[in-house]
Enzyme design. Structure first.
Site, PDB file in Angstrom:
ATOM      1  N   ASP A  47       0.825  -1.212   0.000  1.00  0.00           N
ATOM      2  CA  ASP A  47       0.000   0.000   0.000  1.00  0.00           C
ATOM      3  C   ASP A  47       0.858   1.261   0.000  1.00  0.00           C
ATOM      4  O   ASP A  47       0.534   2.248  -0.662  1.00  0.00           O
ATOM      5  CB  ASP A  47      -0.899   0.039   1.250  1.00  0.00           C
ATOM      6  CG  ASP A  47      -1.977  -1.030   1.190  1.00  0.00           C
ATOM      7  OD1 ASP A  47      -1.975  -1.809   0.199  1.00  0.00           O
ATOM      8  OD2 ASP A  47      -2.797  -1.102   2.120  1.00  0.00           O
ATOM      9  N   ALA A  48       1.954   1.215   0.752  1.00  0.00           N
ATOM     10  CA  ALA A  48       2.798   2.410   0.891  1.00  0.00           C
ATOM     11  C   ALA A  48       3.378   2.825  -0.464  1.00  0.00           C
ATOM     12  O   ALA A  48       3.489   4.019  -0.761  1.00  0.00           O
ATOM     13  CB  ALA A  48       3.921   2.147   1.876  1.00  0.00           C
ATOM     14  N   GLU A 128     -26.301 -15.704 -12.204  1.00  0.00           N
ATOM     15  CA  GLU A 128     -25.457 -14.809 -11.397  1.00  0.00           C
ATOM     16  C   GLU A 128     -26.247 -14.410 -10.163  1.00  0.00           C
ATOM     17  O   GLU A 128     -27.472 -14.481 -10.180  1.00  0.00           O
ATOM     18  CB  GLU A 128     -25.201 -13.481 -12.116  1.00  0.00           C
ATOM     19  CG  GLU A 128     -24.544 -13.519 -13.414  1.00  0.00           C
ATOM     20  CD  GLU A 128     -24.915 -12.264 -14.206  1.00  0.00           C
ATOM     21  OE1 GLU A 128     -24.019 -11.706 -14.795  1.00  0.00           O
ATOM     22  OE2 GLU A 128     -26.099 -11.856 -14.208  1.00  0.00           O
ATOM     23  N   LYS A 130     -28.234 -11.951  -7.787  1.00  0.00           N
ATOM     24  CA  LYS A 130     -28.935 -10.680  -7.972  1.00  0.00           C
ATOM     25  C   LYS A 130     -28.474  -9.762  -6.853  1.00  0.00           C
ATOM     26  O   LYS A 130     -28.825  -9.955  -5.685  1.00  0.00           O
ATOM     27  CB  LYS A 130     -30.450 -10.863  -7.922  1.00  0.00           C
ATOM     28  CG  LYS A 130     -31.169  -9.550  -8.174  1.00  0.00           C
ATOM     29  CD  LYS A 130     -32.647  -9.758  -8.414  1.00  0.00           C
ATOM     30  CE  LYS A 130     -33.318  -8.496  -8.919  1.00  0.00           C
ATOM     31  NZ  LYS A 130     -33.123  -7.320  -8.075  1.00  0.00           N
ATOM     32  N   ASP A 132     -27.979  -6.540  -4.517  1.00  0.00           N
ATOM     33  CA  ASP A 132     -28.937  -5.588  -3.980  1.00  0.00           C
ATOM     34  C   ASP A 132     -28.317  -4.202  -3.917  1.00  0.00           C
ATOM     35  O   ASP A 132     -27.812  -3.781  -2.888  1.00  0.00           O
ATOM     36  CB  ASP A 132     -29.385  -6.061  -2.604  1.00  0.00           C
ATOM     37  CG  ASP A 132     -30.772  -5.570  -2.288  1.00  0.00           C
ATOM     38  OD1 ASP A 132     -31.414  -5.009  -3.204  1.00  0.00           O
ATOM     39  OD2 ASP A 132     -31.205  -5.729  -1.144  1.00  0.00           O
ATOM     40  N   ARG A 151     -30.392   4.557 -13.599  1.00  0.00           N
ATOM     41  CA  ARG A 151     -31.415   4.003 -14.468  1.00  0.00           C
ATOM     42  C   ARG A 151     -32.594   4.966 -14.648  1.00  0.00           C
ATOM     43  O   ARG A 151     -33.140   5.103 -15.732  1.00  0.00           O
ATOM     44  CB  ARG A 151     -31.922   2.682 -13.903  1.00  0.00           C
ATOM     45  CG  ARG A 151     -32.814   1.944 -14.872  1.00  0.00           C
ATOM     46  CD  ARG A 151     -33.061   0.532 -14.391  1.00  0.00           C
ATOM     47  NE  ARG A 151     -34.248   0.481 -13.594  1.00  0.00           N
ATOM     48  CZ  ARG A 151     -35.411   0.031 -14.047  1.00  0.00           C
ATOM     49  NH1 ARG A 151     -35.519  -0.417 -15.271  1.00  0.00           N
ATOM     50  NH2 ARG A 151     -36.457   0.029 -13.280  1.00  0.00           N
ATOM     51  N   TYR A 238     -20.347  -4.473  -9.958  1.00  0.00           N
ATOM     52  CA  TYR A 238     -20.223  -5.618 -10.859  1.00  0.00           C
ATOM     53  C   TYR A 238     -21.004  -5.335 -12.128  1.00  0.00           C
ATOM     54  O   TYR A 238     -22.110  -4.806 -12.069  1.00  0.00           O
ATOM     55  CB  TYR A 238     -20.819  -6.889 -10.239  1.00  0.00           C
ATOM     56  CG  TYR A 238     -19.887  -7.588  -9.281  1.00  0.00           C
ATOM     57  CD1 TYR A 238     -18.555  -7.794  -9.603  1.00  0.00           C
ATOM     58  CD2 TYR A 238     -20.357  -8.046  -8.062  1.00  0.00           C
ATOM     59  CE1 TYR A 238     -17.701  -8.427  -8.724  1.00  0.00           C
ATOM     60  CE2 TYR A 238     -19.512  -8.690  -7.167  1.00  0.00           C
ATOM     61  CZ  TYR A 238     -18.178  -8.868  -7.508  1.00  0.00           C
ATOM     62  OH  TYR A 238     -17.348  -9.487  -6.647  1.00  0.00           O
ATOM     63  N   LYS A 329     -36.196 -14.619  -6.924  1.00  0.00           N
ATOM     64  CA  LYS A 329     -35.939 -13.981  -5.634  1.00  0.00           C
ATOM     65  C   LYS A 329     -35.962 -14.987  -4.495  1.00  0.00           C
ATOM     66  O   LYS A 329     -36.778 -15.915  -4.496  1.00  0.00           O
ATOM     67  CB  LYS A 329     -37.034 -12.936  -5.351  1.00  0.00           C
ATOM     68  CG  LYS A 329     -37.071 -11.790  -6.339  1.00  0.00           C
ATOM     69  CD  LYS A 329     -36.071 -10.769  -5.947  1.00  0.00           C
ATOM     70  CE  LYS A 329     -36.438  -9.373  -6.222  1.00  0.00           C
ATOM     71  NZ  LYS A 329     -37.458  -8.658  -5.724  1.00  0.00           N
ATOM     72  N   CYS A 423     -48.903  12.782  26.165  1.00  0.00           N
ATOM     73  CA  CYS A 423     -47.720  12.752  25.295  1.00  0.00           C
ATOM     74  C   CYS A 423     -46.487  12.353  26.107  1.00  0.00           C
ATOM     75  O   CYS A 423     -46.202  12.960  27.138  1.00  0.00           O
ATOM     76  CB  CYS A 423     -47.531  14.138  24.675  1.00  0.00           C
ATOM     77  SG  CYS A 423     -45.963  14.335  23.835  1.00  0.00           S
ATOM     78  N   CYS A 426     -44.206  15.666  26.304  1.00  0.00           N
ATOM     79  CA  CYS A 426     -44.551  16.915  26.991  1.00  0.00           C
ATOM     80  C   CYS A 426     -45.717  16.783  27.953  1.00  0.00           C
ATOM     81  O   CYS A 426     -46.025  17.715  28.681  1.00  0.00           O
ATOM     82  CB  CYS A 426     -44.842  18.019  25.979  1.00  0.00           C
ATOM     83  SG  CYS A 426     -46.460  17.886  25.196  1.00  0.00           S
ATOM     84  N   CYS A 441     -50.215  14.426  19.574  1.00  0.00           N
ATOM     85  CA  CYS A 441     -50.035  15.226  20.772  1.00  0.00           C
ATOM     86  C   CYS A 441     -50.687  16.574  20.506  1.00  0.00           C
ATOM     87  O   CYS A 441     -50.499  17.152  19.433  1.00  0.00           O
ATOM     88  CB  CYS A 441     -48.546  15.396  21.044  1.00  0.00           C
ATOM     89  SG  CYS A 441     -48.183  16.774  22.140  1.00  0.00           S
ATOM     90  N   CYS A 447     -44.774  21.393  23.052  1.00  0.00           N
ATOM     91  CA  CYS A 447     -44.100  20.098  23.057  1.00  0.00           C
ATOM     92  C   CYS A 447     -42.685  20.195  22.470  1.00  0.00           C
ATOM     93  O   CYS A 447     -42.519  20.644  21.340  1.00  0.00           O
ATOM     94  CB  CYS A 447     -44.927  19.109  22.247  1.00  0.00           C
ATOM     95  SG  CYS A 447     -44.228  17.462  22.218  1.00  0.00           S
TER      96      CYS A 447
HETATM   97  S1  IVH Z   1     -29.810  -7.831 -15.621  1.00  0.00           S
HETATM   98  C1  IVH Z   1     -32.099  -6.510 -19.176  1.00  0.00           C
HETATM   99  N1  IVH Z   1     -28.396  -8.942 -13.726  1.00  0.00           N
HETATM  100  O1  IVH Z   1     -32.045  -5.961 -10.710  1.00  0.00           O
HETATM  101  C2  IVH Z   1     -31.741  -6.975 -17.833  1.00  0.00           C
HETATM  102  N2  IVH Z   1     -29.828  -7.177 -13.142  1.00  0.00           N
HETATM  103  O2  IVH Z   1     -34.899  -6.157 -10.915  1.00  0.00           O
HETATM  104  C3  IVH Z   1     -31.160  -5.922 -16.975  1.00  0.00           C
HETATM  105  N3  IVH Z   1     -29.739  -6.544 -10.784  1.00  0.00           N
HETATM  106  O3  IVH Z   1     -32.413  -3.079 -12.665  1.00  0.00           O
HETATM  107  C4  IVH Z   1     -30.792  -6.367 -15.626  1.00  0.00           C
HETATM  108  N4  IVH Z   1     -28.225  -8.004 -10.184  1.00  0.00           N
HETATM  109  O4  IVH Z   1     -30.424  -3.180 -11.048  1.00  0.00           O
HETATM  110  C5  IVH Z   1     -29.299  -8.013 -14.032  1.00  0.00           C
HETATM  111  N5  IVH Z   1     -27.031  -9.975 -12.167  1.00  0.00           N
HETATM  112  C6  IVH Z   1     -27.934  -9.058 -12.475  1.00  0.00           C
HETATM  113  C7  IVH Z   1     -28.456  -8.190 -11.503  1.00  0.00           C
HETATM  114  C8  IVH Z   1     -29.417  -7.250 -11.880  1.00  0.00           C
HETATM  115  C9  IVH Z   1     -29.000  -7.026  -9.778  1.00  0.00           C
HETATM  116  C10 IVH Z   1     -30.731  -5.467 -10.648  1.00  0.00           C
HETATM  117  C11 IVH Z   1     -30.646  -4.407 -11.718  1.00  0.00           C
HETATM  118  C12 IVH Z   1     -32.008  -4.381 -12.359  1.00  0.00           C
HETATM  119  C13 IVH Z   1     -32.855  -5.002 -11.295  1.00  0.00           C
HETATM  120  C14 IVH Z   1     -34.101  -5.620 -11.899  1.00  0.00           C
END
Ligand code: IVH
Length: 685
Positions: A47-48, A128, A130, A132, A151, A238, A329, A423, A426, A441, A447
């Site tokens: 790092d340095a 892949e 999903k 959050d 978006r 990602y 999901k 309340c 107060c 209240c 208050c």
């Molecule tokens: S593909 C045309 N891949 O989920 C398809 N989306 O519910 C475009 N998201 O707006 C999305 N991981 O923000 C894709 N591996 C993944 C994702 C992913 C998270 C999100 C993305 C999208 C939302 C849709």
């Protein structure tokens, strides 16, 4: 095409060649090492050493500012603040995904794909996690990041380039060769779990409100107008797709396309897998679900995509989502815990809301110790009691909520929750007018929880109109203990005011003068200024006209109050509740007797004698004040105000630039009046 060296441009002509070359070398090295460190998690130098190179580049750029290109690694620290985000247009719209909530729905997706492709074997899918976080579009021109947009609605997003530049995992410049001149990379910006927890700890220490989940934290961090704040937030990225490109395709399949992106330094999830057919998808879903808590980032499901781009094209889209992909999901996370107490909080506007204090429990990777119950009705509906065992959920992963009570486990002595009569802040009465969901209240003027709101409202333009007394000043007055209620404002001294931040002698004197001026007012303004729940300008005016004096209003019971136009049982309950509080009445008395606030007597017109009863008005064009002002005046005089001109219209109040309504009124022979003619009609002298 390679981009090992920055292109020479004329602004750098005055820079010695050796210096320019050294800067280019440092930039290149720093980009490489940042990629090794942040994306591959495999640093090649200490790092340095990295810090030393960074400082050398910073020093060169300080001496020759033209070296400071937008893609320089020094720009990660965050540049100038913005006033607002500009708009970006996504020429290839950013789509969203359809959801599958269980295995059956997922199988249904697979069936539809096979039917449409007229193919019965296993489909070559890619799976892949999903993530959050929030979706972003990164636009690279000749390998340099030139724009980053959220978006938004899919076509119009926000330009967050300055903020995105601070995210270390996002390349400011692509590596290697073969990338298209124009390349839009799409993916998810997210906050890794560890960084999220550290951030929340920092926020809590500073006395702030912690983020409910990593997604909110990521979104909040990216939407900062000051990129320096974003720079301090631990964000990552990602890629999971692409948008506009100067080439047709990067490869024939999705995985191969992402491999190309990865070869140019773009982070791609290491959890991406080929999953041929439903069974492989089910296994992937189960496997990643089991490892979910151990992943360094929060995920809320799995995204499955048809790999072949030809097949994707054949499948196409429905409205905003592709037919070739699905977000499968995880079921919402629920955990059991115990309600230790149900307490009540008082908000800035006097709303008294119940909160369940829980035995801390981890739900989907976040420790939950409070759950909102929104309002007392919900507590009763769910019949939540202190001592109960409950299911807690972070659904859509916002604020945790109580799903239901496990009645079998209720202790025998658990008592139903009661709305507090007083309340908790107060001690004023708490009221819940019939038909209302939110208890309040009634100590609005007194208050402490409502102090700031009460003062801001009291001073506002349509209330006492105390020029110069805005939100920032109110904050200071309350925090320094100089004003606890509106009556205290009239005791402020020049010395006290001059001691405040950003308050010179001139503004202090101006404020005192404004306070002095405000003492001469009208009964309706004063009533409105008291900030009684549901009493807006029109209601205040109605009350003043109907009762004629403050004393009469203070003494009126709910039934009498309801004789006023527009006042029903709920408003009447708020008014009567407010005046029942001794604390409020004391403050009102101080305002009139001690501060000397006064108003002219109000002539108490007989309801039938209102000058404009039975007349219908329409208002159009530009007037000296907002239309609502005239509407209030007309209605108080008994008139009806309508939005469109018809045969039933009696008068058109027309300002400048009146358009089609004026024409229509002229054709129908409606009487047209100007603002200047209004007082005569209202019977004002
Ligand atoms: S593909 C045309 N891949 O989920 C398809 N989306 O519910 C475009 N998201 O707006 C999305 N991981 O923000 C894709 N591996 C993944 C994702 C992913 C998270 C999100 C993305 C999208 C939302 C849709």
């Amino acid at each position: 095409m390679t981009h090992e060296q920055a292109p020479i441009d004329t602004t750098r002509m005055s820079i010695p060649k050796k210096i320019a070359a050294r800067a280019a070398e440092l930039r290149e090295q720093l980009h490489r090492h940042a990629y090794q460190y942040y994306v591959l998690d495999d640093p090649l130098i200490p790092d340095a050493e990295y810090d030393r190179m960074m400082r050398e580049l910073q020093a060169l750029e300080a001496e020759y500012p033209a070296l400071r290109t937008p893609d320089s690694p020094t720009q990660r620290v965050g540049g100038e603040s913005l006033d607002a985000f500009e708009q970006v247009i996504h020429r290839v719209p950013m789509l969203s995904l359809d959801n599958a909530l269980d295995e059956e729905e997922f199988r249904h997706f697979d069936r539809r794909v096979r039917e449409r492709l007229k193919y019965d074997g296993p489909i070559d899918y890619t799976a892949e996690p999903k993530l959050d976080g929030l979706a972003i579009n990164l636009r690279y021109q000749d390998g340099v990041l030139v724009q980053a947009g959220t978006r938004g609605d899919g076509v119009h997003g926000e330009n967050v380039t300055a903020n995105v530049r601070t995210i270390a995992a996002i390349p400011l410049r692509l590596f290697g060769e073969g990338y298209p001149d124009l390349l839009e990379v799409r993916g998810e910006i997210f906050m890794p779990r560890q960084g999220f927890e550290a951030l929340n700890e920092r926020v809590l220490k500073a006395g702030g409100k912690p983020f409910a989940n990593p997604r909110n934290a990521a979104a909040g961090s990216l939407r900062q107008l000051d990129p320096k704040i974003t720079a301090r937030r631990p964000l990552s990225f990602y890629a999971y797709g692409w948008g506009e490109m100067s080439v047709e395709r990067l490869a024939d399949g999705y995985r191969d396309s992402l491999r190309h992106l990865a070869s140019w330094g773009v982070p791609v999830s290491s959890e991406m897998r080929a999953v041929p057919g439903v069974d492989a998808c089910l296994a992937y879903f189960a496997d990643i679900g089991a490892r979910r808590g151990a992943l360094p980032y929060e995920i809320d499901g799995v995204v499955v995509k048809v790999d072949s781009l030809d097949e994707q094209e054949r499948l196409g889209f429905v409205s905003r989502a592709p037919r070739w992909a699905i977000a499968w999901k995880f079921p919402p996370r629920e955990e059991l815990t115990i309600v230790e107490a149900v307490e009540f909080q008082v908000g800035r506007t006097g709303a008294v809301t119940p909160v369940a204090r829980l035995k801390p429990v981890e739900v989907g990777g976040v420790t939950v110790s409070n759950a909102t119950l929104h309002n007392i009705g919900e507590v009763w509906r769910k019949d939540v009691r202190a001592g109960d065992t409950v299911f807690v959920r972070r659904a859509g992963d916002v604020i945790p909520e109580i799903v239901r009570v496990v009645l079998d486990r209720r202790p025998p002595d658990a008592r139903p929750v009661e709305l507090p009569r007083y309340c908790p802040v107060c001690g004023s009465d708490v009221i819940l007018p019939e038909g209302e969901a939110i208890a309040r209240c009634t100590g609005g003027l007194y208050c402490p929880a409502q102090r700031k709101e009460a003062l801001i409202h009291f001073a506002s333009r349509k209330a006492m109109d105390i020029d110069g007394l805005g939100e920032k000043l109110v904050d200071q007055l309350v925090e320094k203990g100089l004003a606890r209620n509106p009556a205290d404002l009239y005791r402020l001294t020049l010395e006290q005011l001059i001691g405040l931040e950003r308050m010179g002698g001139k503004s202090a004197r101006n404020l005192l003068a404004a306070l002095e001026r405000s003492k001469s007012t009208t009964l309706e303004r004063f009533l409105y200024a008291l900030g009684i729940r549901e009493v807006g300008e029109a209601t205040a005016k109605g009350l003043a006209r109907r009762f004629g004096s403050l004393e009469a209003i203070e003494q009126a019971d709910e039934e009498a109050l309801q004789q006023t136009p527009d006042i029903g049982p709920i408003v009447a309950a708020h008014i009567a509740g407010f005046f029942r509080q001794q604390h409020n009445r004391e403050i009102i008395q101080r305002l009139t007797d001690e501060a000397g606030i006064h108003w002219p007597d109000v002539e108490k017109p007989d309801a039938d004698n209102l000058p404009l009863v039975g007349k219908t008005f329409v208002i159009t064009g530009k007037l000296s004040q907002p239309r609502d002002h005239f509407k209030t005046l007309l209605e108080a005089a008994g008139a009806k105000v309508s939005g469109s001109v018809s045969k039933k219209t009696d008068y058109l109040l027309a300002g400048e630039d009146a358009g089609s309504k004026l024409v229509k009124a002229q054709t129908l022979g409606v009487t047209i009046i100007s603002e200047a003619e209004l007082p005569a009609l209202l019977g004002d002298r």
